[in-house]
Scaffold this active site. Structure first.
Site, mmCIF file in Angstrom:
data_model
loop_
_atom_site.group_PDB
_atom_site.id
_atom_site.type_symbol
_atom_site.label_atom_id
_atom_site.label_comp_id
_atom_site.label_asym_id
_atom_site.label_seq_id
_atom_site.Cartn_x
_atom_site.Cartn_y
_atom_site.Cartn_z
ATOM 1 N N VAL A 199 8.084 3.000 -4.010
ATOM 2 C CA VAL A 199 8.895 1.858 -4.448
ATOM 3 C C VAL A 199 10.055 2.345 -5.307
ATOM 4 C CG1 VAL A 199 8.925 -0.311 -5.736
ATOM 5 C CG2 VAL A 199 6.919 0.269 -4.357
ATOM 6 N N ARG A 217 -4.393 0.470 -5.661
ATOM 7 C CA ARG A 217 -5.848 0.404 -5.583
ATOM 8 C C ARG A 217 -6.374 1.318 -4.469
ATOM 9 N NH1 ARG A 217 -8.689 -5.497 -5.311
ATOM 10 N NH2 ARG A 217 -10.833 -4.803 -5.486
ATOM 11 N N ASN A 275 1.724 -3.315 -10.280
ATOM 12 C CA ASN A 275 0.650 -4.301 -10.117
ATOM 13 C C ASN A 275 -0.521 -4.051 -11.059
ATOM 14 O OD1 ASN A 275 1.276 -6.258 -8.156
ATOM 15 N ND2 ASN A 275 1.088 -4.741 -6.516
ATOM 16 N N HIS A 280 1.313 -13.427 -8.181
ATOM 17 C CA HIS A 280 1.455 -12.576 -6.997
ATOM 18 C C HIS A 280 0.050 -12.245 -6.527
ATOM 19 C CE1 HIS A 280 3.281 -9.808 -4.320
ATOM 20 N NE2 HIS A 280 2.913 -8.716 -4.941
HETATM 21 N N1 LIG Z 1 5.308 -6.496 -7.386
HETATM 22 C C1 LIG Z 1 5.215 -6.249 -6.106
HETATM 23 O O1 LIG Z 1 5.459 -7.117 -5.289
HETATM 24 C C2 LIG Z 1 4.843 -4.870 -5.633
HETATM 25 C C3 LIG Z 1 5.123 -4.459 -4.319
HETATM 26 C C4 LIG Z 1 4.809 -3.152 -3.944
HETATM 27 C C5 LIG Z 1 4.199 -2.284 -4.843
HETATM 28 N N2 LIG Z 1 3.916 -2.724 -6.101
HETATM 29 C C6 LIG Z 1 3.300 -1.839 -7.092
HETATM 30 O O2 LIG Z 1 4.256 -0.879 -7.488
HETATM 31 C C7 LIG Z 1 3.576 0.272 -7.980
HETATM 32 C C8 LIG Z 1 4.171 1.543 -7.346
HETATM 33 O O3 LIG Z 1 3.914 1.553 -5.956
HETATM 34 P P1 LIG Z 1 4.341 2.844 -5.084
HETATM 35 O O4 LIG Z 1 4.024 2.522 -3.675
HETATM 36 O O5 LIG Z 1 5.695 3.291 -5.469
HETATM 37 O O6 LIG Z 1 3.264 3.903 -5.638
HETATM 38 P P2 LIG Z 1 3.456 5.506 -5.683
HETATM 39 O O7 LIG Z 1 2.107 6.071 -5.948
HETATM 40 O O8 LIG Z 1 4.214 5.965 -4.493
HETATM 41 O O9 LIG Z 1 4.380 5.752 -6.959
HETATM 42 C C9 LIG Z 1 3.976 5.514 -8.274
HETATM 43 C C10 LIG Z 1 4.629 6.570 -9.134
HETATM 44 O O10 LIG Z 1 4.365 6.262 -10.512
HETATM 45 C C11 LIG Z 1 4.286 7.511 -11.186
HETATM 46 N N3 LIG Z 1 3.667 7.385 -12.508
HETATM 47 C C12 LIG Z 1 2.351 7.247 -12.824
HETATM 48 N N4 LIG Z 1 2.200 7.192 -14.154
HETATM 49 C C13 LIG Z 1 3.443 7.277 -14.699
HETATM 50 C C14 LIG Z 1 3.941 7.274 -16.029
HETATM 51 N N5 LIG Z 1 3.113 7.164 -17.080
HETATM 52 N N6 LIG Z 1 5.264 7.400 -16.215
HETATM 53 C C15 LIG Z 1 6.115 7.523 -15.161
HETATM 54 N N7 LIG Z 1 5.702 7.521 -13.877
HETATM 55 C C16 LIG Z 1 4.378 7.416 -13.653
HETATM 56 C C17 LIG Z 1 3.476 8.364 -10.227
HETATM 57 O O11 LIG Z 1 3.592 9.748 -10.528
HETATM 58 C C18 LIG Z 1 4.087 7.988 -8.880
HETATM 59 O O12 LIG Z 1 5.145 8.865 -8.512
HETATM 60 C C19 LIG Z 1 2.079 0.048 -7.683
HETATM 61 O O13 LIG Z 1 1.436 -0.433 -8.850
HETATM 62 C C20 LIG Z 1 2.117 -1.013 -6.610
HETATM 63 O O14 LIG Z 1 0.921 -1.772 -6.592
HETATM 64 C C21 LIG Z 1 4.227 -3.990 -6.496
#
Ligand SMILES: NC(=O)c1ccc[n+]([C@@H]2O[C@H](COP(=O)([O-])OP(=O)(O)OC[C@H]3O[C@@H](n4cnc5c(N)ncnc54)[C@H](O)[C@@H]3O)[C@@H](O)[C@H]2O)c1
Length: 309
Positions: free
Chosen positions: A13, A82, A120, A175
């Protein structure tokens, strides 16, 4: 560029969000992650795409919050998705700790930024960012409703074989499974979908919208959606940067609106240069109000567990 956006998290994301901001020349971008090399590498890769796309926006990746200083907006995507065997509470507490730490760092270096939270469970994470930052409520918002309504718009457009541009869809609430799609306010070129689609078709579209994230997780198996989520977040950012006064469904802090007190829940708002400039209250039927209350109760339960209620 004369603006700077920080994207926290250089995962799926985060990186797609950064790329969209750069492609649209909305601002310079700083992408930060705890992983070494990943934000730098992905940032450099995006930068090297700029001569081809014709963007003069600049992007760097970093592990150091000093590089994020003075950001106009910060988009928080850091957090775990998750995995099998993890309970909802496991994810909640892990991501609470991440979003709390991230917000503390962001506030130190960018005290005047807008915060757009994506991590999330969305509503509980944006409530965390709000409480930890101490920022005014107009500067803290969560991205979910734009994504949920984009999903619904895609399904309506496909069903009727019309342009997605003609379709507006209206989704309220948290959501997740308890989101509340509103057929009366979902239209095609101004015509309510209730006049164009049979009740059972509308029900099927609602059901698919509610489970839209899960449908993609089931297909990908190792992660969740990111193209549509990043597009949705960037639409919110653009509305703020360009002072568009756009009405978008966002998770915002309610203080009595819709009968909800002290909680982030998705409702239509006006986004402009001051962030959340207005919360739009529409008339709901008793049944819709009850569904929204149920959705808010689900958010309340989560924020109670992490103590940010
Ligand atoms: N709100 C929405 O509609 C929506 C939609 C899609 C995804 N999401 C959420 O977005 C989040 C990211 O999803 P993604 O697919 O990019 O996951 P991802 O695993 O590809 O990326 C998450 C990143 O966060 C980094 N991270 C972890 N702890 C950290 C910290 N303390 N400081 C900085 N970076 C840190 C990780 O190293 C990783 O690179 C998830 O929680 C997902 O559930 C929300």
């Amino acid at each position: 560029m004369n603006r700077r956006t920080t994207v926290v998290g250089a995962g799926f994301v985060g990186a797609t969000t950064a790329q969209r901001i750069v492609d649209a020349e909305l601002s310079d971008v700083v992408m930060i992650d705890i992983l070494e090399g990943i934000p730098e590498g992905r940032g450099l890769d995006i930068l090297e795409s700029c001569p081809v796309s014709g963007s003069d926006a600049h992007i760097i990746g970093t592990n150091d919050y000093k590089d994020t200083a003075g950001s106009d907006a910060v988009i928080i995507t850091a957090g775990l998705a998750r995995k099998p065997g993890m309970s909802r509470d496991d994810l909640l507490i892990k991501n609470y700790n991440i979003v709390k730490e991230v917000t503390e760092n962001v506030v130190k270096h960018s005290p005047n930024a807008f915060l757009i939270v994506i991590s999330n469970p969305l509503d509980a994470m944006v409530q965390t960012a709000y409480k930890v930052s101490g920022f005014p409520k107009n500067r803290v918002m969560g991205m979910a409703g734009v994504l949920d309504s984009a999903r619904m718009r895609s399904f309506i457009a496909e069903e009727l074989d019309v342009s997605v541009e003609n379709v507006s869809a209206f989704v309220l609430g948290g959501h997740g499974d308890t989101m509340v799609p509103l057929p009366r306010y979902s239209t095609v070129a101004g015509i309510p979908i209730t006049e164009l689609l049979a009740e059972d078709v509308i029900e099927r579209i609602f059901d698919r919208t509610k489970k839209g994230g899960g449908e993609i997780v089931a297909l990908l198996k190792t992660g969740s959606a990111y193209y549509a989520p990043s597009a949705a977040a960037v639409e919110m950012l653009e509305a703020i940067y360009k002072d568009k006064k756009k009405i978008l469904p966002c998770a915002v802090y309610l203080e009595g609106e819709y009968g909800i007190q002290g909680l982030f829940v998705g409702v239509p708002v006006k986004l402009g240069a001051k962030g959340v400039e207005q919360i739009i209250e529409i008339h709901l039927s008793n049944e819709e109000r009850a569904q929204l209350q149920k959705s808010a109760a689900a958010v309340q339960e989560l924020v109670g567990v992490i103590g940010v209620g």
